[in-house]
Structures are given as C-alpha cells and as structure tokens.
Motif scaffolding. Structure first.
Motif, PDB file in Angstrom:
ATOM      1  N   ASN A  18       0.853  -1.194   0.000  1.00  0.00           N
ATOM      2  CA  ASN A  18       0.000   0.000   0.000  1.00  0.00           C
ATOM      3  C   ASN A  18       0.884   1.238   0.000  1.00  0.00           C
ATOM      4  OD1 ASN A  18      -1.853   1.995   0.252  1.00  0.00           O
ATOM      5  ND2 ASN A  18      -2.758   1.273   2.168  1.00  0.00           N
ATOM      6  N   LEU A  19       1.118   1.758  -1.190  1.00  0.00           N
ATOM      7  CA  LEU A  19       1.984   2.941  -1.337  1.00  0.00           C
ATOM      8  C   LEU A  19       1.378   4.169  -0.677  1.00  0.00           C
ATOM      9  CD1 LEU A  19       2.795   2.370  -5.090  1.00  0.00           C
ATOM     10  CD2 LEU A  19       4.473   2.243  -3.242  1.00  0.00           C
ATOM     11  N   ALA A  20       0.051   4.128  -0.446  1.00  0.00           N
ATOM     12  CA  ALA A  20      -0.642   5.312   0.069  1.00  0.00           C
ATOM     13  C   ALA A  20      -0.744   5.327   1.597  1.00  0.00           C
ATOM     14  CB  ALA A  20      -2.034   5.387  -0.537  1.00  0.00           C
ATOM     15  N   ASN A  21      -0.134   4.355   2.264  1.00  0.00           N
ATOM     16  CA  ASN A  21      -0.179   4.342   3.728  1.00  0.00           C
ATOM     17  C   ASN A  21       0.849   5.342   4.275  1.00  0.00           C
ATOM     18  OD1 ASN A  21      -0.046   3.774   6.475  1.00  0.00           O
ATOM     19  ND2 ASN A  21      -0.500   1.602   6.153  1.00  0.00           N
ATOM     20  N   PRO A  22       0.393   6.349   5.047  1.00  0.00           N
ATOM     21  CA  PRO A  22       1.314   7.392   5.513  1.00  0.00           C
ATOM     22  C   PRO A  22       2.248   6.933   6.648  1.00  0.00           C
ATOM     23  CG  PRO A  22      -0.900   7.810   6.353  1.00  0.00           C
ATOM     24  CD  PRO A  22      -1.000   6.592   5.479  1.00  0.00           C
ATOM     25  N   ASP A  23       2.009   5.743   7.208  1.00  0.00           N
ATOM     26  CA  ASP A  23       2.808   5.276   8.340  1.00  0.00           C
ATOM     27  C   ASP A  23       4.233   4.908   7.889  1.00  0.00           C
ATOM     28  OD1 ASP A  23       3.300   4.152  10.983  1.00  0.00           O
ATOM     29  OD2 ASP A  23       3.243   2.213   9.959  1.00  0.00           O
ATOM     30  N   PRO A  24       5.264   5.491   8.531  1.00  0.00           N
ATOM     31  CA  PRO A  24       6.653   5.242   8.101  1.00  0.00           C
ATOM     32  C   PRO A  24       7.050   3.764   8.175  1.00  0.00           C
ATOM     33  CG  PRO A  24       6.569   7.034   9.713  1.00  0.00           C
ATOM     34  CD  PRO A  24       5.196   6.453   9.642  1.00  0.00           C
ATOM     35  N   ASP A  25       6.548   3.044   9.187  1.00  0.00           N
ATOM     36  CA  ASP A  25       6.886   1.611   9.297  1.00  0.00           C
ATOM     37  C   ASP A  25       6.291   0.848   8.120  1.00  0.00           C
ATOM     38  OD1 ASP A  25       8.162   2.150  11.615  1.00  0.00           O
ATOM     39  OD2 ASP A  25       6.560   1.435  12.940  1.00  0.00           O
ATOM     40  N   SER A  26       5.072   1.247   7.747  1.00  0.00           N
ATOM     41  CA  SER A  26       4.415   0.594   6.615  1.00  0.00           C
ATOM     42  C   SER A  26       5.230   0.823   5.338  1.00  0.00           C
ATOM     43  CB  SER A  26       3.003   1.147   6.448  1.00  0.00           C
ATOM     44  OG  SER A  26       2.514   0.859   5.169  1.00  0.00           O
ATOM     45  N   LEU A  27       5.759   2.037   5.194  1.00  0.00           N
ATOM     46  CA  LEU A  27       6.554   2.337   3.995  1.00  0.00           C
ATOM     47  C   LEU A  27       7.796   1.444   3.954  1.00  0.00           C
ATOM     48  CD1 LEU A  27       7.272   3.895   1.448  1.00  0.00           C
ATOM     49  CD2 LEU A  27       8.292   5.678   2.878  1.00  0.00           C
ATOM     50  N   GLN A  28       8.440   1.260   5.106  1.00  0.00           N
ATOM     51  CA  GLN A  28       9.632   0.397   5.141  1.00  0.00           C
ATOM     52  C   GLN A  28       9.271  -1.029   4.723  1.00  0.00           C
ATOM     53  OE1 GLN A  28      12.678   1.566   5.119  1.00  0.00           O
ATOM     54  NE2 GLN A  28      11.604   3.522   5.301  1.00  0.00           N
ATOM     55  N   LYS A  29       8.095  -1.502   5.186  1.00  0.00           N
ATOM     56  CA  LYS A  29       7.639  -2.852   4.796  1.00  0.00           C
ATOM     57  C   LYS A  29       7.404  -2.912   3.288  1.00  0.00           C
ATOM     58  CE  LYS A  29       5.443  -4.757   8.931  1.00  0.00           C
ATOM     59  NZ  LYS A  29       4.540  -4.000   9.801  1.00  0.00           N
ATOM     60  N   THR A  30       6.705  -1.876   2.774  1.00  0.00           N
ATOM     61  CA  THR A  30       6.414  -1.815   1.340  1.00  0.00           C
ATOM     62  C   THR A  30       7.713  -1.848   0.537  1.00  0.00           C
ATOM     63  OG1 THR A  30       4.241  -0.774   1.423  1.00  0.00           O
ATOM     64  CG2 THR A  30       5.602  -0.212  -0.455  1.00  0.00           C
ATOM     65  N   ILE A  31       8.686  -1.048   0.957  1.00  0.00           N
ATOM     66  CA  ILE A  31       9.978  -1.023   0.261  1.00  0.00           C
ATOM     67  C   ILE A  31      10.602  -2.420   0.295  1.00  0.00           C
ATOM     68  CG2 ILE A  31      12.350  -0.137   0.376  1.00  0.00           C
ATOM     69  CD1 ILE A  31      11.139   2.563   1.270  1.00  0.00           C
ATOM     70  N   GLY A  32      10.482  -3.078   1.440  1.00  0.00           N
ATOM     71  CA  GLY A  32      11.009  -4.449   1.576  1.00  0.00           C
ATOM     72  C   GLY A  32      10.349  -5.421   0.613  1.00  0.00           C
ATOM     73  N   TYR A  33       9.015  -5.331   0.510  1.00  0.00           N
ATOM     74  CA  TYR A  33       8.297  -6.234  -0.411  1.00  0.00           C
ATOM     75  C   TYR A  33       8.744  -5.982  -1.848  1.00  0.00           C
ATOM     76  CZ  TYR A  33       4.894  -6.792   3.436  1.00  0.00           C
ATOM     77  OH  TYR A  33       4.297  -7.039   4.638  1.00  0.00           O
ATOM     78  N   ILE A  34       8.885  -4.698  -2.198  1.00  0.00           N
ATOM     79  CA  ILE A  34       9.208  -4.369  -3.593  1.00  0.00           C
ATOM     80  C   ILE A  34      10.656  -4.746  -3.919  1.00  0.00           C
ATOM     81  CG2 ILE A  34       9.432  -2.498  -5.290  1.00  0.00           C
ATOM     82  CD1 ILE A  34       7.006  -1.143  -3.959  1.00  0.00           C
ATOM     83  N   THR A  35      11.582  -4.492  -2.987  1.00  0.00           N
ATOM     84  CA  THR A  35      12.979  -4.861  -3.291  1.00  0.00           C
ATOM     85  C   THR A  35      13.134  -6.386  -3.324  1.00  0.00           C
ATOM     86  OG1 THR A  35      13.567  -4.544  -0.965  1.00  0.00           O
ATOM     87  CG2 THR A  35      14.081  -2.739  -2.471  1.00  0.00           C
ATOM     88  N   SER A  36      12.386  -7.122  -2.467  1.00  0.00           N
ATOM     89  CA  SER A  36      12.460  -8.605  -2.548  1.00  0.00           C
ATOM     90  C   SER A  36      11.931  -9.075  -3.889  1.00  0.00           C
ATOM     91  CB  SER A  36      11.628  -9.323  -1.481  1.00  0.00           C
ATOM     92  OG  SER A  36      11.624  -8.667  -0.290  1.00  0.00           O
ATOM     93  N   ALA A  37      10.850  -8.429  -4.351  1.00  0.00           N
ATOM     94  CA  ALA A  37      10.279  -8.799  -5.650  1.00  0.00           C
ATOM     95  C   ALA A  37      11.284  -8.491  -6.763  1.00  0.00           C
ATOM     96  CB  ALA A  37       8.973  -8.049  -5.891  1.00  0.00           C
ATOM     97  N   CYS A  38      11.968  -7.345  -6.648  1.00  0.00           N
ATOM     98  CA  CYS A  38      12.968  -6.978  -7.662  1.00  0.00           C
ATOM     99  C   CYS A  38      14.153  -7.950  -7.663  1.00  0.00           C
ATOM    100  CB  CYS A  38      13.479  -5.559  -7.425  1.00  0.00           C
ATOM    101  SG  CYS A  38      12.292  -4.299  -7.912  1.00  0.00           S
ATOM    102  N   LEU A  39      14.518  -8.411  -6.478  1.00  0.00           N
ATOM    103  CA  LEU A  39      15.636  -9.364  -6.390  1.00  0.00           C
ATOM    104  C   LEU A  39      15.283 -10.646  -7.153  1.00  0.00           C
ATOM    105  CD1 LEU A  39      18.354 -10.355  -5.298  1.00  0.00           C
ATOM    106  CD2 LEU A  39      17.163 -11.127  -3.232  1.00  0.00           C
TER     107      LEU A  39
END
Length: 268
Positions: free
Chosen positions: A59-80
């Motif tokens: 959820n790119l639209a979640n303003p919570d900073p922890d959520s953003l870190q999780k989102t970044i983690g999901y996307i970088t794992s997918a990119c890997l």
C-alpha cells in the motif's frame, strides 16, 4: 498455467502458442534463488518473456513510516527475484485511500514511490521497470489518471493498465472503440509515445457492483465487459507492443489465445 509448477510453466505456455508469463508473488515473495534462476532459464529457452507480480498487500498510500519500510522491503524482494529470473518488470498495487481524499492518498503514494525508486537503485535494481497497476475498486487509489501521475515520478515506471479493473471502477466505461482509444491517448499524453508503445496490461472480464470490482470472470461471460476486439485493433493500428497478461478465472491460457488470435487477425 495455474496448475503447472513454475519450472514447467514456460514450456507449457510456449506449447499453448503463448509468449509471456507473469510470475505471481501476490501472497508474498517466497521463491529461492535456485528456483528463480531455473524459471528464468526455462523461460529463455522457450522464448517466454517474464514479468513478476509483487505482493498484493503493498500500500503505497499508507502514511505510516513503518508501513513504507515494509512496502519497500516487499518491492525490493520482488525486484531481487525478478533480477534472478531475468524478468524485466515488477507489477505493484497502488494502495487504498484509508478514509483520506484521493489527492492526499496520491501525494503519499508519490512520496513512497520516490523512496522506493531510490532504494531499488541503491540495491542495484535500476534495470527493472516498476509497473503501478490500475485498481478495480473505487475506494482504492489507482484510477487511470492516478497511475499515470505515479508513473511520472521516474521515466522507468511503466503503467500496468488492468482493463477489467478500469471497466469495473467506471461501471462499464470501456465499451466502444473510442473508450479504449481514450485510455491509450491518456497514456501517450501523460508519458509519451515510447512508454505507450510498451505499456504493461492485465485483461479479463470482471463482474462489478457499485463499489467496483467484485470477481474475475471468463470470456464466456456475456453480461460484463470489457471485450478485447477494439483494443486488438488499436494495438495493431498504432503499432504498439504491450505485454498483455490474461487474468480470466481459470481459463487464462484459453482466453489469452483468443486475444492473441484477435490481434493476429488484424494483420490479415
């Protein structure tokens, strides 16, 4: 190719007469390097182009900073995994409004995407195109304009146009040749002819209610759209080379072949 193991899928897809495979990591990125590399080898051997669908719960639209870190983690794992497979595109969901205005949600998503792309570049995934997807429910971020604005963050973003989702969230708004042409014109106006030429897409008929998407159907359904005919004609006329992934319920390969035939008939 739902019932095939990922390793067997590329050959099976090629035998059906099809040429692309979107590897699903919707429920999470749970694929080891060895499997990823072997899927990639099999795809190259059988001439199948690969893309990968990142986890649905991004959820790119979640303003919570922890959520953003999780989102970044999901996307970088997918990119890997995409990188190990040799997949050139990763499809990502845009997110939910979470009781905010569309503009607030969009602004949050734009900030998130800038952070995502910085991290991806920093980890060596600059060669992978991220594809924000148009979403099917009205209370989700990700109508056509919002996705095109998101793709404006970086020229490597390629829009994932889910025509079934667009049709569902507009309660049947994709009916005529002009309706489809308007979508393609919007992409070109926002992102230019180069990105229009290679847009990414999902296609299926989708049942909808007032709130938008309800469930995916097959091409046999006569009540709900959209139909592929006009889009096949436009893709041919405009000389486009999009990747089109069929998301019919249970008849993905059969319906994908129907679409491929419709496109090839334009050339005759």
């Amino acid at each position: 190719a739902v019932h095939k193991s990922p390793l067997a899928a590329p050959q099976w897809i090629a035998e059906q007469g099809l040429d692309c495979y979107e590897y699903q990591c919707g429920k999470g990125v749970h694929v080891g390097e060895d499997t990823a590399r072997r899927v990639g080898e099999n795809a190259r051997k059988h001439g199948i182009s690969l893309s990968l669908h990142a986890p649905y719960f991004i959820n790119l639209a979640n303003p919570d900073p922890d959520s953003l870190q999780k989102t970044i983690g999901y996307i970088t794992s997918a990119c890997l995994v995409a990188s190990q497979m040799g997949a050139s595109r990763v499809v990502i969901h845009s997110g939910a409004l979470m009781k905010r205005t569309r503009r607030e949600a969009l602004d949050t998503a734009l900030r998130s995407l800038r952070e995502v792309i910085r991290t991806c570049d920093g980890q060596g995934f600059g060669h992978i195109a991220l594809c924000p997807e148009t979403m099917g429910k009205i209370n989700q971020l990700g109508n056509l304009d919002e996705v095109l604005i998101m793709c404006g963050v970086d020229e490597r973003f390629i829009p994932c146009i889910d025509f079934g989702h667009l049709n569902a969230r507009t309660h049947g708004g994709l009916e005529t040749y002009e309706d489809f042409e308007a979508v393609l014109n919007s992409i070109e106006n926002a992102l230019g002819a180069d990105r229009l030429k290679v847009y990414h897409s999902h296609f299926s008929k989708i049942q909808y209610t007032d709130g938008g998407e309800k469930c995916h159907l097959t091409f046999e359904d006569e009540q709900y759209g959209p139909d592929f005919d006009f889009l096949a004609e436009l893709i041919y006329k405009k000389g486009l080379t999009p990747i089109t992934v069929c998301e019919s319920a249970g008849t993905q390969a059969e319906d994908a072949l129907v679409m491929k035939k419709m496109y090839l008939e334009q050339k005759i």
